[in-house]
Motif scaffolding. Structure first.
Motif, mmCIF file in Angstrom:
data_model
loop_
_atom_site.group_PDB
_atom_site.id
_atom_site.type_symbol
_atom_site.label_atom_id
_atom_site.label_comp_id
_atom_site.label_asym_id
_atom_site.label_seq_id
_atom_site.Cartn_x
_atom_site.Cartn_y
_atom_site.Cartn_z
ATOM 1 N N ILE A 32 0.832 -1.200 0.000
ATOM 2 C CA ILE A 32 0.000 0.000 0.000
ATOM 3 C C ILE A 32 0.869 1.253 0.000
ATOM 4 C CG2 ILE A 32 -1.592 1.360 1.427
ATOM 5 C CD1 ILE A 32 -3.003 -1.256 2.156
ATOM 6 N N VAL A 33 1.898 1.262 0.829
ATOM 7 C CA VAL A 33 2.823 2.405 0.865
ATOM 8 C C VAL A 33 3.432 2.641 -0.515
ATOM 9 C CG1 VAL A 33 5.040 3.210 1.759
ATOM 10 C CG2 VAL A 33 3.348 2.245 3.325
ATOM 11 N N ALA A 34 3.807 1.555 -1.180
ATOM 12 C CA ALA A 34 4.468 1.668 -2.485
ATOM 13 C C ALA A 34 3.541 2.205 -3.571
ATOM 14 C CB ALA A 34 5.021 0.303 -2.907
ATOM 15 N N LYS A 35 2.237 2.122 -3.363
ATOM 16 C CA LYS A 35 1.283 2.595 -4.367
ATOM 17 C C LYS A 35 1.068 4.103 -4.305
ATOM 18 C CE LYS A 35 -1.413 -1.709 -4.469
ATOM 19 N NZ LYS A 35 -1.335 -2.013 -5.915
ATOM 20 N N VAL A 101 -4.453 -6.935 -2.470
ATOM 21 C CA VAL A 101 -3.876 -5.607 -2.271
ATOM 22 C C VAL A 101 -2.925 -5.252 -3.410
ATOM 23 C CG1 VAL A 101 -2.339 -4.248 -0.788
ATOM 24 C CG2 VAL A 101 -4.145 -5.656 0.232
ATOM 25 N N ASP A 102 -2.135 -6.215 -3.826
ATOM 26 C CA ASP A 102 -1.123 -5.980 -4.861
ATOM 27 C C ASP A 102 -1.753 -5.538 -6.184
ATOM 28 O OD1 ASP A 102 1.439 -5.937 -6.022
ATOM 29 O OD2 ASP A 102 1.229 -8.006 -6.706
ATOM 30 N N LYS A 103 -2.856 -6.151 -6.544
ATOM 31 C CA LYS A 103 -3.445 -5.889 -7.865
ATOM 32 C C LYS A 103 -4.453 -4.737 -7.853
ATOM 33 C CE LYS A 103 -7.330 -9.156 -7.556
ATOM 34 N NZ LYS A 103 -7.912 -10.404 -8.097
ATOM 35 N N SER A 104 -4.778 -4.207 -6.670
ATOM 36 C CA SER A 104 -5.813 -3.170 -6.561
ATOM 37 C C SER A 104 -5.214 -1.774 -6.597
ATOM 38 C CB SER A 104 -6.585 -3.341 -5.243
ATOM 39 O OG SER A 104 -7.247 -4.591 -5.184
ATOM 40 N N PRO A 105 -5.976 -0.800 -7.094
ATOM 41 C CA PRO A 105 -5.525 0.586 -6.972
ATOM 42 C C PRO A 105 -5.496 0.983 -5.506
ATOM 43 C CG PRO A 105 -7.777 0.476 -7.784
ATOM 44 C CD PRO A 105 -7.263 -0.925 -7.795
#
Length: 211
Positions: A32-35, A101-105
């Motif tokens: 999440i932080v990385a997004k 989480v990885d694939k979601s905006p």
């Protein structure tokens, strides 16, 4: 568990397998932080990683507190930390959360964490249940639950504020709701796997291995 119906083996099975879920939390938070492109958001959200991973020996995090709980129910710390005895279905469910989480905006990934809204009341209920029904467990080992009463309330309030501010289209709102529903399904799958395992072992007169 809250009704005091678990025996020692059942409680151990839950603690051992739930630890794998705990290990996935800082990983999904790092994703999440990385997004995010917003430094303020990253500074705020990274606190969640520290909450679980800790800040060195003087500030143990949630993972260390959970291992303390594992020891208190009679499991070997190293064996639990290695995750080698985690049920395949539990591993699949928890890894599915990370994948979600990885694939979601970003806003949808944040929305998937909103099960935390229920955590303060749940943790308070859990503490009371353990103190009443599982008195053989060292009460000092319930530290993870006690800390989450406060932190989960703070985290959920921050998350819902972010989601309501940024889910500004119907499609995003629907995606946020779907992600939250999916998260609850993942948690139920984890519990179902543990329950089925406990029932199967009980039928054969077995207890879970701590190593």
């Amino acid at each position: 568990m809250h009704e005091g119906k678990l025996d020692r083996a059942g409680l151990q099975a839950w603690v051992l397998n739930r630890y794998y879920y705990q290990t996935r939390i800082p990983i999904k938070d790092a994703l999440i932080v990385a997004k995010s492109e917003d430094p303020a958001f990253r500074r705020a959200w990274i606190r969640r990683i520290h909450d679980h991973d800790g800040n060195g020996a003087d500030e143990p995090g949630g993972l260390a507190q959970w291992l303390r709980l594992a020891e208190a129910v009679g499991l070997e710390r190293e064996a639990v930390a290695s995750c080698r005895n985690v049920l395949p279905g539990v591993r699949f469910a928890c890894d599915s959360y990370v994948a979600l989480v990885d694939k979601s905006p970003l806003v949808v990934a944040v929305a998937s964490s909103l099960t935390e809204f229920f955590a303060p009341d749940l943790m308070s209920k859990r503490i009371a249940a353990w103190e009443q029904h599982y008195r053989w467990v060292d009460q000092e080992a319930l530290g993870y639950f006690r800390v989450r009463v406060v932190r989960a309330r703070r985290d959920s309030e921050e998350a819902i504020a972010f989601v309501t501010r940024h889910a500004h289209t119907r499609d995003l709102q629907d995606a946020c709701v779907s992600a939250l529903i999916r998260k609850t399904e993942i948690l139920w799958h984890l519990l179902d796997c543990v329950q089925n395992h406990v029932d199967a072992r009980a039928a054969h007169g077995q207890v879970p291995s701590s190593g």
